[in-house]
Design an enzyme around this catalytic site. Structure first.
Site, PDB file in Angstrom:
ATOM      1  N   SER A 125       0.831  -1.206   0.000  1.00  0.00           N
ATOM      2  CA  SER A 125       0.000   0.000   0.000  1.00  0.00           C
ATOM      3  C   SER A 125       0.858   1.245   0.000  1.00  0.00           C
ATOM      4  O   SER A 125       1.982   1.252   0.533  1.00  0.00           O
ATOM      5  CB  SER A 125      -0.862  -0.031   1.267  1.00  0.00           C
ATOM      6  OG  SER A 125      -1.445   1.225   1.495  1.00  0.00           O
ATOM      7  N   TYR A 150      -2.064  -1.809  10.974  1.00  0.00           N
ATOM      8  CA  TYR A 150      -2.340  -2.239   9.592  1.00  0.00           C
ATOM      9  C   TYR A 150      -1.184  -1.841   8.674  1.00  0.00           C
ATOM     10  O   TYR A 150      -0.630  -2.671   7.941  1.00  0.00           O
ATOM     11  CB  TYR A 150      -3.659  -1.630   9.082  1.00  0.00           C
ATOM     12  CG  TYR A 150      -3.733  -1.605   7.582  1.00  0.00           C
ATOM     13  CD1 TYR A 150      -4.002  -2.771   6.864  1.00  0.00           C
ATOM     14  CD2 TYR A 150      -3.461  -0.439   6.848  1.00  0.00           C
ATOM     15  CE1 TYR A 150      -4.013  -2.759   5.473  1.00  0.00           C
ATOM     16  CE2 TYR A 150      -3.471  -0.426   5.478  1.00  0.00           C
ATOM     17  CZ  TYR A 150      -3.753  -1.583   4.789  1.00  0.00           C
ATOM     18  OH  TYR A 150      -3.747  -1.570   3.424  1.00  0.00           O
ATOM     19  N   LYS A 154       1.933  -4.141   6.459  1.00  0.00           N
ATOM     20  CA  LYS A 154       2.350  -4.051   5.049  1.00  0.00           C
ATOM     21  C   LYS A 154       3.878  -3.870   4.970  1.00  0.00           C
ATOM     22  O   LYS A 154       4.543  -4.473   4.134  1.00  0.00           O
ATOM     23  CB  LYS A 154       1.618  -2.901   4.355  1.00  0.00           C
ATOM     24  CG  LYS A 154       0.130  -3.150   4.178  1.00  0.00           C
ATOM     25  CD  LYS A 154      -0.129  -4.343   3.266  1.00  0.00           C
ATOM     26  CE  LYS A 154      -1.561  -4.802   3.253  1.00  0.00           C
ATOM     27  NZ  LYS A 154      -1.769  -6.092   2.557  1.00  0.00           N
TER      28      LYS A 154
HETATM   29  C1  UD1 Z   1      -7.188   4.285   3.958  1.00  0.00           C
HETATM   30  C2  UD1 Z   1      -6.121   3.993   4.951  1.00  0.00           C
HETATM   31  C3  UD1 Z   1      -4.964   3.393   4.235  1.00  0.00           C
HETATM   32  C4  UD1 Z   1      -5.388   2.086   3.578  1.00  0.00           C
HETATM   33  C5  UD1 Z   1      -6.589   2.344   2.680  1.00  0.00           C
HETATM   34  C6  UD1 Z   1      -7.155   0.986   2.305  1.00  0.00           C
HETATM   35  C7  UD1 Z   1      -6.429   5.618   6.753  1.00  0.00           C
HETATM   36  C8  UD1 Z   1      -5.865   6.827   7.410  1.00  0.00           C
HETATM   37  N1  UD1 Z   1      -5.759   5.205   5.655  1.00  0.00           N
HETATM   38  O1  UD1 Z   1      -6.662   5.207   2.987  1.00  0.00           O
HETATM   39  O2  UD1 Z   1      -3.914   3.114   5.133  1.00  0.00           O
HETATM   40  O3  UD1 Z   1      -4.346   1.554   2.826  1.00  0.00           O
HETATM   41  O4  UD1 Z   1      -7.595   3.089   3.356  1.00  0.00           O
HETATM   42  O5  UD1 Z   1      -8.289   1.136   1.550  1.00  0.00           O
HETATM   43  O6  UD1 Z   1      -7.414   5.093   7.188  1.00  0.00           O
HETATM   44  N2  UD1 Z   1     -12.961  10.650   3.732  1.00  0.00           N
HETATM   45  C9  UD1 Z   1     -13.969  11.506   4.109  1.00  0.00           C
HETATM   46  N3  UD1 Z   1     -15.111  10.973   4.617  1.00  0.00           N
HETATM   47  C10 UD1 Z   1     -15.304   9.611   4.765  1.00  0.00           C
HETATM   48  C11 UD1 Z   1     -14.263   8.742   4.354  1.00  0.00           C
HETATM   49  C12 UD1 Z   1     -13.099   9.302   3.852  1.00  0.00           C
HETATM   50  O7  UD1 Z   1     -13.846  12.727   4.016  1.00  0.00           O
HETATM   51  O8  UD1 Z   1     -16.368   9.208   5.238  1.00  0.00           O
HETATM   52  C13 UD1 Z   1     -11.718  11.219   3.163  1.00  0.00           C
HETATM   53  C14 UD1 Z   1     -10.491  10.922   3.992  1.00  0.00           C
HETATM   54  O9  UD1 Z   1     -10.271  11.919   4.939  1.00  0.00           O
HETATM   55  C15 UD1 Z   1      -9.407  10.885   2.915  1.00  0.00           C
HETATM   56  C16 UD1 Z   1     -10.137  10.415   1.658  1.00  0.00           C
HETATM   57  O10 UD1 Z   1     -11.521  10.619   1.914  1.00  0.00           O
HETATM   58  O11 UD1 Z   1      -8.942  12.174   2.677  1.00  0.00           O
HETATM   59  C17 UD1 Z   1      -9.889   8.968   1.325  1.00  0.00           C
HETATM   60  O12 UD1 Z   1     -10.164   8.195   2.503  1.00  0.00           O
HETATM   61  P1  UD1 Z   1     -10.171   6.592   2.468  1.00  0.00           P
HETATM   62  O13 UD1 Z   1     -11.031   6.112   1.365  1.00  0.00           O
HETATM   63  O14 UD1 Z   1     -10.470   6.133   3.849  1.00  0.00           O
HETATM   64  O15 UD1 Z   1      -8.695   6.213   2.051  1.00  0.00           O
HETATM   65  P2  UD1 Z   1      -7.298   6.602   2.758  1.00  0.00           P
HETATM   66  O16 UD1 Z   1      -7.486   7.285   4.040  1.00  0.00           O
HETATM   67  O17 UD1 Z   1      -6.491   7.303   1.728  1.00  0.00           O
END
Ligand code: UD1
Length: 338
Positions: A125, A150, A154
């Site tokens: 990842s 997690y 990795k």
């Molecule tokens: C997350 C994990 C990452 C993992 C990946 C697996 C965290 C901090 N990181 O990545 O380690 O490899 O998932 O799929 O958890 N967001 C919102 N509202 C929501 C959900 C997300 O605003 O309800 C935003 C988050 O702040 C982020 C973006 O959307 O900026 C993407 O979030 P997400 O899909 O959870 O992915 P990552 O955080 O990049």
């Protein structure tokens, strides 16, 4: 010659099984159904006309893993997806993550090491880079201390594989995914999060369909184009195709080193608001959302430099963000109809 896909009924695994079968490779899926459904096998069959061989067992079971490799002595390569992937859960139950993600990898490698030669593709990842200083992120970017158990699994997985490739007949490719989204264009397979989705895109589509009241956007005070976090969202079918190319590279002995690493992303960063806009455009619906405080552990911005995968794997993403969002939406609508 068989290709083993662990976690082959999961989100990325199932799309990879489809692409492997499209290339006429014989696939054996191992999955314990802990975060997937047996019906995914039917979806794979409807797309490819073929059901892969399926074995339901837990890779933490060392004896079952040994027995499996005895029964399938003609395994040419393993694509190892089976792992837990919820960051928050890993903080609450780290040992579950170390056992599930690390012990099972060790057992697989112990079996592969017995073979005259073997290949493994490992799901890693972009989380290994943390918040990188220079964007876009190339494979040479230093790895940072993991922010969660997690993420640490990795990094440890990568290190274990690096050590083992040095002294065995195992060749390996580590694939560092950015943010996989979307679904197969047929909407026969897609992402099936259990409970409340933690990831952005399934939360958006579930809100769009009315399962959730509103999306909470975690922070709009980041130093980015519109204040929301930036990620590199890659269509899962593009990601799956890279696995086939990586595997063929190992099977055809085209790898230059025993251990190679590739970033898999589109090379383009998109903000949370841009993802919402793309969803609204392709779905024709208005998404209810609200800006709230930052989520702990989120990095500001992360997107891939894909030059290495483009040049060496001969791989390039095909789908745009809108196409990926459209496929995720089509899938969500189909799942809810069921
Ligand atoms: C997350 C994990 C990452 C993992 C990946 C697996 C965290 C901090 N990181 O990545 O380690 O490899 O998932 O799929 O958890 N967001 C919102 N509202 C929501 C959900 C997300 O605003 O309800 C935003 C988050 O702040 C982020 C973006 O959307 O900026 C993407 O979030 P997400 O899909 O959870 O992915 P990552 O955080 O990049």
């Amino acid at each position: 010659m068989k290709i083993v896909v662990t976690g082959g009924l999961g989100f990325i695994g199932s799309h990879t099984v489809v692409e492997l079968q499209n290339e006429n490779l014989e696939v054996v899926v191992i999955d314990n159904l802990s975060n997937s459904s047996i019906e995914v096998l039917d979806g794979i069959e409807r797309i490819t006309g073929k059901k892969p061989i399926f074995e339901n067992f837990d890779l933490r079971d060392k004896k079952a893993t040994q027995d499996f490799f005895k029964r399938h002595s003609d395994v040419a390569g393993v694509i190892h997806f089976a792992a837990s992937k919820a960051v928050g859960e890993s903080v609450k139950d780290p040992l579950l993550y170390y056992e599930n993600n690390v012990a099972s990898l060790v057992y697989i490698l112990q079996e592969l090491q017995k073979k005259p030669q073997a290949q493994i593709i490992f799901s890693s990842s972009c989380t290994v880079y943390g918040q990188a200083e220079v964007m876009p992120i190339a494979e040479t970017t230093p790895i940072q201390v993991a922010m969660s158990p997690y993420g640490n699994t990795k990094q440890i997985g990568e290190e274990i594989i690096a050590d083992v490739t040095k002294m065995s007949n195992i060749n390996a490719i580590l694939l560092r995914y950015f943010n996989p989204i979307g679904a197969h264009p047929s909407a026969e397979i897609g992402e099936l999060p259990i409970g409340v989705p933690q990831n952005l895109v399934p939360f958006i589509t579930q809100t769009g369909i009315g399962l959730r009241n509103e999306l909470l956007v975690y922070g709009n005070d980041y130093p980015t184009i519109d204040g929301t976090c930036v990620r590199d969202y890659i269509h899962v079918v593009d990601l799956a195709k890279a696995h086939v190319l990586a595997l063929q590279r190992l099977l055809n002995k085209k790898n230059l080193e025993k251990l190679e690493v590739f970033n898999l992303g589109t090379g383009k960063g998109s903000s949370v608001l841009e993802v919402i806009q793309a969803f609204e455009k392709v779905s024709g619906t208005k998404l209810p959302y609200r800006i709230v405080a930052r989520r702990e552990g989120d990095v500001t911005s992360t997107y891939a430099n894909t030059d290495k995968a483009n040049a060496i794997l001969g791989w390039k993403t095909q789908s745009t963000l809108e196409e990926a969002m459209a496929s995720a939406w089509k899938w969500e609508q189909k799942v809810r109809q069921r």
